[in-house]
Design a protein around this motif. Structure first.
Motif, PDB file in Angstrom:
ATOM      1  N   ARG A  31      44.071  40.671  37.273  1.00 22.08           N
ATOM      2  CA  ARG A  31      45.086  41.690  37.015  1.00 22.08           C
ATOM      3  C   ARG A  31      45.723  41.484  35.655  1.00 22.08           C
ATOM      4  NH1 ARG A  31      49.606  42.891  40.849  1.00 22.08           N
ATOM      5  NH2 ARG A  31      49.848  44.549  39.320  1.00 22.08           N
ATOM      6  N   ASP A  32      45.852  40.235  35.262  1.00 23.33           N
ATOM      7  CA  ASP A  32      46.527  39.959  33.991  1.00 23.33           C
ATOM      8  C   ASP A  32      45.569  40.070  32.818  1.00 23.33           C
ATOM      9  OD1 ASP A  32      48.512  37.324  35.493  1.00 23.33           O
ATOM     10  OD2 ASP A  32      48.939  39.459  35.209  1.00 23.33           O
ATOM     11  N   LEU A  33      46.040  40.765  31.822  1.00 24.72           N
ATOM     12  CA  LEU A  33      45.260  40.866  30.600  1.00 24.72           C
ATOM     13  C   LEU A  33      45.551  39.675  29.710  1.00 24.72           C
ATOM     14  CD1 LEU A  33      45.959  44.573  29.597  1.00 24.72           C
ATOM     15  CD2 LEU A  33      43.805  43.669  30.457  1.00 24.72           C
ATOM     16  N   ILE A  34      44.526  39.197  29.016  1.00 22.66           N
ATOM     17  CA  ILE A  34      44.784  38.179  28.006  1.00 22.66           C
ATOM     18  C   ILE A  34      45.291  38.882  26.761  1.00 22.66           C
ATOM     19  CG2 ILE A  34      43.828  36.357  26.548  1.00 22.66           C
ATOM     20  CD1 ILE A  34      41.631  35.979  28.630  1.00 22.66           C
ATOM     21  N   GLY A  35      44.637  40.012  26.437  1.00 28.50           N
ATOM     22  CA  GLY A  35      45.058  40.720  25.241  1.00 28.50           C
ATOM     23  C   GLY A  35      44.421  42.079  25.087  1.00 28.50           C
ATOM     24  N   VAL A  36      44.785  42.724  23.991  1.00 28.88           N
ATOM     25  CA  VAL A  36      44.243  44.035  23.659  1.00 28.88           C
ATOM     26  C   VAL A  36      44.021  44.101  22.149  1.00 28.88           C
ATOM     27  CG1 VAL A  36      46.550  45.089  23.423  1.00 28.88           C
ATOM     28  CG2 VAL A  36      44.582  46.525  23.927  1.00 28.88           C
TER      29      VAL A  36
END
Lengths: 158, 280
Positions: B55-60
């Motif tokens: 669910r958690d993004l590391i980044g974009v």
């Protein structure tokens, strides 16, 4: 969350048709109206303190609703659970309307849907797929069958 | 600069189309080793996390202002996202195989907002032409004066709602009168007058390009005037685009770039190494 900050800041410096000093109020209760230089670049809304080079912040204009609050004010409401709302106060009714228009049209998702709409309609009218000439008929991003409805079925609530 | 992370996360998790997703190796930002990450491309945003179900993004990574290039690397199937300005970075990736490499490059090249904007503007024009019927020849003699469009209500999709407007409404991209863009009879309409198009730095850096004065009107108060930095198109900086041919030209340039990449790959031996020395 990591993001390419420097590159985004660089993006915020690109020329934009839509840049103006507006009153801006943040999403938190008790946030007051502050004068900000607001600038629309692609599907981001950057806001600066007047005369500062680097934006204070950036808002991604996707999955949001734009509403007219009154003749001079519009708000951007994000469709997350909290329904966070940013308000903007303009100098004129006309300016307010123009900003609403521009922000809606800047959304990538909005543009994509429009494109699919045109593709389908042109095909209906002419019997030809207008994307064929570019050789991009098969691209995932322009597929009609992507579960996207051609009519505006998607509402703001999810 | 702050970025509204909640909005970004929400967009990634929302039920919006995924343009491409898959594993890629990404060269670390602190550690220089390549780490396997799950990438999700939606529009002009490339999200990454450890695993698809996370669910958690590391980044974009916001894909604006960069070029996509093959890169020389010890890693096979390597490519990079390059921002050409001083101080801006290069992201390095490696795909799992040749097919994945080619597909990612092709997809990332056309992920930027302007590509879609130009294509959309083309489609709008084609739609108008289709509505008018086959008897009408669009005037190509002077591309900067659009054919006169008497705006009739019949046959038009619903006009742009000016009050409650969801960003997800696929209405015909003409404004309602409340928005100050009233399109009455006799109003000249053209792609450059359409607010969907954002002028790119490439175009603004070339004042000889003929453009409708509307595009550069000083209507936008307090427009931040800065030196146009290096172009959005990077490698395609030499392409001067004219409104009616813009998308076609850009698309051709992309095609050339991809052909170049393909022939570059073709010179490599089967093991992926370039045969610099003829051992035969």
């Amino acid at each position: 969350m990591r993001f390419n900050e420097k590159e985004l800041i660089s993006l915020s410096r690109q020329p934009s048709e839509k840049a103006a000093e507006l009153g801006m109020r943040g999403p938190k209760k008790g946030d007051v109206l502050k004068k900000r230089l607001v600038k629309l670049v692609v599907n981001f809304l950057f806001y600066f303190r007047t005369d500062e080079e680097e934006p204070i912040g950036a808002l991604l204009l996707e999955q949001c609703r734009v509403e007219r609050e009154d003749s001079l004010t519009f708000s951007i409401i994000f469709l997350d659970e909290a329904e966070r709302k940013y308000q903007f106060e303009c100098d004129s009714e006309e300016q307010c309307g123009e900003w609403i228009d521009s922000i809606i049209k800047a959304s990538y998702e909005f543009m994509r849907k429009n494109l699919i709409f045109y593709r389908t309609e042109i095909h209906k009218l002419t019997g030809k797929d207008p994307l064929e000439q570019y050789g991009i008929s098969d691209e995932t991003r322009f597929q009609v069958s992507n579960g996207l409805q051609l009519k505006a079925r998607e509402t703001s609530s999810l | 600069m702050k970025i509204d992370e909640k909005v970004i996360s929400y967009f990634e998790s929302s039920n919006t189309p995924v343009d491409k997703q898959g594993y890629l190796y990404k060269k670390g930002e602190i550690k220089t080793s390549y780490q396997k990450r799950w990438f999700v491309l939606k529009g002009n945003l490339l999200f990454y996390k450890e695993k698809p179900a996370d669910r958690d993004l590391i980044g974009v990574i916001v894909l604006e202002g960069c070029t996509v290039q093959l890169c020389e690397s010890d890693e096979q199937f390597a490519f990079s996202l390059v921002w050409n300005e001083p101080g801006l970075r290069t992201y390095k990736f490696a795909a799992e195989d040749q097919e994945s490499l080619e597909d990612w490059i092709k997809t990332l090249l056309s992920a930027n907002h302007q590509y879609l904007a130009l294509l959309l503007s083309d489609m709008e024009r084609a739609y108008r032409e289709a509505l008018e019927g086959p008897s009408n020849e669009p005037t190509k003699t002077n591309p900067f004066i659009m054919p006169y469009f008497p705006i009739s209500e019949a046959g038009r999709a619903s006009t742009f709602p000016s009050l409650r407007s969801s960003s997800s409404q696929p209405t015909f991209a003409s404004s309602s009168s409340g928005a100050g863009h009233s399109l009455g009879p006799g109003f000249r309409v053209g792609p450059m007058a359409d607010p969907v198009l954002q002028p790119s730095a490439a175009i603004s850096a070339k004042p000889t390009l003929r453009k409708s004065p509307k595009l550069w009107s000083k209507k936008a108060t307090n427009a931040v005037n800065t030196q146009p930095s290096s172009t959005f198109f990077g490698d395609f900086a030499g392409v001067i685009l004219e409104p009616e041919d813009e998308f076609v030209k850009m698309h051709e340039e992309f095609g050339k770039e991809i052909k170049k990449l393909i022939s570059h790959w073709a010179t490599r031996g089967p093991d992926g190494q370039e045969n610099l020395i003829d051992f035969s």
